[in-house]
Scaffold this motif. Sequence first.
Motif, PDB file in Angstrom:
ATOM      1  N   MET A 119       0.828  -1.212   0.000  1.00 50.23           N
ATOM      2  CA  MET A 119       0.000   0.000   0.000  1.00 50.23           C
ATOM      3  C   MET A 119       0.863   1.263   0.000  1.00 50.23           C
ATOM      4  N   VAL A 120       2.033   1.186   0.635  1.00 49.52           N
ATOM      5  CA  VAL A 120       2.988   2.310   0.534  1.00 49.52           C
ATOM      6  C   VAL A 120       3.314   2.531  -0.942  1.00 49.52           C
ATOM      7  N   LEU A 139      15.106   0.738   5.499  1.00 47.93           N
ATOM      8  CA  LEU A 139      16.150   0.556   6.515  1.00 47.93           C
ATOM      9  C   LEU A 139      15.690  -0.179   7.759  1.00 47.93           C
ATOM     10  N   GLY A 140      14.416  -0.559   7.830  1.00 50.59           N
ATOM     11  CA  GLY A 140      13.950  -1.308   8.985  1.00 50.59           C
ATOM     12  C   GLY A 140      12.804  -0.625   9.688  1.00 50.59           C
ATOM     13  N   VAL A 146      11.182   8.687   8.541  1.00 44.81           N
ATOM     14  CA  VAL A 146      10.438   7.663   9.281  1.00 44.81           C
ATOM     15  C   VAL A 146       8.956   7.921   9.055  1.00 44.81           C
ATOM     16  N   ILE A 147       8.262   6.865   8.668  1.00 45.74           N
ATOM     17  CA  ILE A 147       6.842   6.970   8.342  1.00 45.74           C
ATOM     18  C   ILE A 147       6.074   5.977   9.200  1.00 45.74           C
ATOM     19  N   ASP A 156       6.194   1.574  12.237  1.00 47.33           N
ATOM     20  CA  ASP A 156       6.902   2.599  11.487  1.00 47.33           C
ATOM     21  C   ASP A 156       7.818   1.940  10.471  1.00 47.33           C
ATOM     22  N   MET A 157       8.173   2.695   9.471  1.00 45.18           N
ATOM     23  CA  MET A 157       9.082   2.229   8.429  1.00 45.18           C
ATOM     24  C   MET A 157      10.125   3.313   8.215  1.00 45.18           C
ATOM     25  N   LYS A 158      11.377   2.886   8.183  1.00 47.94           N
ATOM     26  CA  LYS A 158      12.478   3.830   7.989  1.00 47.94           C
ATOM     27  C   LYS A 158      12.981   3.695   6.547  1.00 47.94           C
TER      28      LYS A 158
END
Length: 162
Positions: free
Chosen positions: A73-74, A88-89, A127-128, A144-146
């Motif tokens: 979805m991102v 990045l994690g 960071v999202i 979260d996603m980095k």
Amino acid sequence: MAYSYEPHYFEDMEVGKTFESAGRTVTESDFVFHSMFADDWTELHTNAEYSEDGPFGERIGHGPMTFILTTGMVQRCGFVERTVIAFLGMNYMDVPNPLTIGDTINAEFEVTDKQDFESREDAGLVVIDGTTWNQDDEVLLEGDMKFMFKKRSAYEDDPDSP
């Protein structure tokens, strides 16, 4: 809220900016493809008889499957297209409710942090935070996603950049 399929560079990503995905309905095929790709044939995903008598009363998708759908979805939001160098994690991921066949899911993403890298001038950290929910407004995933985003200034002359 940004709805367009528009790539964003590091400079475009401001803390507080949000994106909302289009929805999608999870199908039997999604479950099968996930099991095949991940080699995860857990009976809670693949055995209707077993799952019917289990804790959820039906087959479920677990956290990794929900996370994979959320990352898709991102991509569908478009803001990472050709501008993200790397994932990045994560700092955290919570999965409070299971995913089921027939769920229609949506996700919302919010920029919560943005930092320059000391080690490189062509990219920065964004960071999202993401939340995925189903048609009943039950939260299926929060995390979260980095990402390492390109800086526009470093890629202005790159013909492959948006």
